[in-house]
Design an enzyme around this catalytic site. Structure first.
Site, PDB file in Angstrom:
ATOM      1  N   GLN A   1      94.400 -87.148  43.020  1.00  0.00           N
ATOM      2  CA  GLN A   1      95.225 -86.062  43.279  1.00  0.00           C
ATOM      3  C   GLN A   1      95.646 -85.509  42.049  1.00  0.00           C
ATOM      4  O   GLN A   1      95.905 -86.183  41.334  1.00  0.00           O
ATOM      5  CB  GLN A   1      96.400 -86.653  44.189  1.00  0.00           C
ATOM      6  CG  GLN A   1      97.515 -85.416  44.339  1.00  0.00           C
ATOM      7  CD  GLN A   1      96.899 -84.395  45.480  1.00  0.00           C
ATOM      8  OE1 GLN A   1      96.074 -84.851  46.357  1.00  0.00           O
ATOM      9  NE2 GLN A   1      97.185 -83.132  45.451  1.00  0.00           N
TER      10      GLN A   1
ATOM     11  N   LYS B   1      96.821 -86.685  53.738  1.00  0.00           N
ATOM     12  CA  LYS B   1      95.255 -86.612  53.509  1.00  0.00           C
ATOM     13  C   LYS B   1      94.983 -88.072  54.067  1.00  0.00           C
ATOM     14  O   LYS B   1      94.064 -88.088  54.922  1.00  0.00           O
ATOM     15  CB  LYS B   1      94.780 -86.620  52.227  1.00  0.00           C
ATOM     16  CG  LYS B   1      94.788 -85.238  51.654  1.00  0.00           C
ATOM     17  CD  LYS B   1      94.608 -85.093  50.168  1.00  0.00           C
ATOM     18  CE  LYS B   1      94.949 -83.608  49.525  1.00  0.00           C
ATOM     19  NZ  LYS B   1      94.737 -83.489  48.253  1.00  0.00           N
TER      20      LYS B   1
ATOM     21  N   ASP C   1      86.049 -83.282  46.851  1.00  0.00           N
ATOM     22  CA  ASP C   1      87.024 -82.223  46.617  1.00  0.00           C
ATOM     23  C   ASP C   1      86.278 -80.835  45.933  1.00  0.00           C
ATOM     24  O   ASP C   1      86.890 -79.575  46.087  1.00  0.00           O
ATOM     25  CB  ASP C   1      88.114 -82.620  45.359  1.00  0.00           C
ATOM     26  CG  ASP C   1      89.347 -82.536  45.861  1.00  0.00           C
ATOM     27  OD1 ASP C   1      89.679 -82.103  46.845  1.00  0.00           O
ATOM     28  OD2 ASP C   1      90.287 -83.355  45.113  1.00  0.00           O
TER      29      ASP C   1
END
Ligand code: NAP
Length: 287
Positions: free
Chosen positions: A102, A58, A125
């Site tokens: 995460q 990412k 997200d």
């Protein structure tokens, strides 16, 4: 039933990602010319090896597209309060347009509290309850990256979902449920399957589109697929040799399906690309 004469066309997530990322990079340049650089903050707590790989990819994606990125790596004993305090700082940082923690987080941290602490305006997200509610009600909001990437893959082959039967295997909040909502928005008739589903094969055999998002190898085998169906494989597993593989028996299913996504090189890269897209769009909204 007759089988198609040739094996399935592969939907290449690496190639599609490259095309989308070059569009993203061009839009980043246009934004930079106006003094705005899209900024993504990535937070990792602990040293889960798979998470480390995802986070690295990412952050690399950010660099490649010209984003500003902040990577916070904390030890596994970081307290929930410390993590929430860091999220609050990032919520208030104008250089940051997207925040990603995460998952999974260590057990002593409540993942739901963490997700809800992220400002909905920076929830790239798409996991915040506000984003989920927006998706459910058809309002604008950030789409969860993996289902968003799957929809882009369908778009890339010009697939019209109207009136088609889509079967989603898996009902998680991050993949299965939002995937089903997006397919529904495009007027597919959607069936959602889970661990309690009886006779999965009877359902998948009726499907024009199957999305496998379970996390178990060979959940979908050739005898479960209607000839010509589109098969999207979200799963990420390891085979006996330790190599990355999906939920779908690729070798068998590709002989029956019309289109199929590989693992690796399918949905995975698209997920990161859509994260970059969400961050870019968040930055564009600050104009
Ligand atoms: P999850 O939260 O564990 O959900 C798995 C789902 O599969 C659950 O809804 C479960 O049902 C269902 N399930 C389990 N066994 C089943 C069976 N035998 N038949 C039908 N359904 C079954 O997982 P997730 O977070 O959604 O992730 C799913 C997979 O996608 C994992 O391999 C993950 O690593 C991968 N993934 C990949 C990406 C990517 O970028 N490629 C992104 C996210 C996730 P219940 O609800 O009844 O338990």
């Amino acid at each position: 039933m007759t089988s198609p004469a040739t094996s399935a066309q592969r939907i290449d997530g690496v190639l599609l990602s490259q095309q989308l990322r070059s569009d993203i990079a061009a839009r980043v340049q246009a934004l930079k010319a106006r003094g705005i650089t899209p900024g993504l903050a990535v937070i990792l707590v602990g040293d889960n090896p798979a998470s480390q790989v995802y986070v690295r990819n990412k952050v690399k994606g950010c660099h490649d597209c010209g984003f500003y990125s902040v990577f916070d790596k904390f030890d596994a004993d970081l307290s929930e309060a410390q993590l929430l305090a860091r999220i609050s700082e990032l919520n208030n940082d104008p250089a940051i347009h997207g925040i990603l923690v995460q998952l999974p987080v260590p057990k002593h941290i409540d993942a739901n509290k963490v997700i809800e602490a992220i400002s909905p305006a920076k929830d790239v997200d798409g996991f915040h309850i506000a984003s989920a509610g927006a998706l459910m009600t058809g309002m604008p909001g950030f789409l969860p990256c993996t289902p968003y990437g799957c929809m882009k893959m369908l778009e890339s082959i010009g697939y019209d979902l109207k009136g088609k039967h889509a079967v989603v295997i898996g009902r998680s909040n991050i993949v299965g449920k939002p995937m089903a909502m997006l397919l529904l928005q495009k007027n597919a008739t959607v069936t959602i399957c889970h661990s309690g589903t009886q006779n999965l094969k009877a359902l998948t055999l009726q499907a024009d589109v199957v999305v496998a998002a379970v996390g178990k190898r060979n959940v979908l085998t050739a005898d479960m697929v209607k000839p010509g169906a589109v098969v999207l494989d979200v799963g990420m597993n390891r085979n006996d040799e330790g190599k990355l593989c999906g939920d779908v028996d690729y070798a068998g299913v590709k002989e029956v399906a019309g289109f199929i996504t590989p693992v690796p090189g399918g949905v995975g890269p698209m997920t990161i690309t859509m994260l970059l897209m969400n961050t870019l769009e968040s930055a564009e909204r600050t104009r």
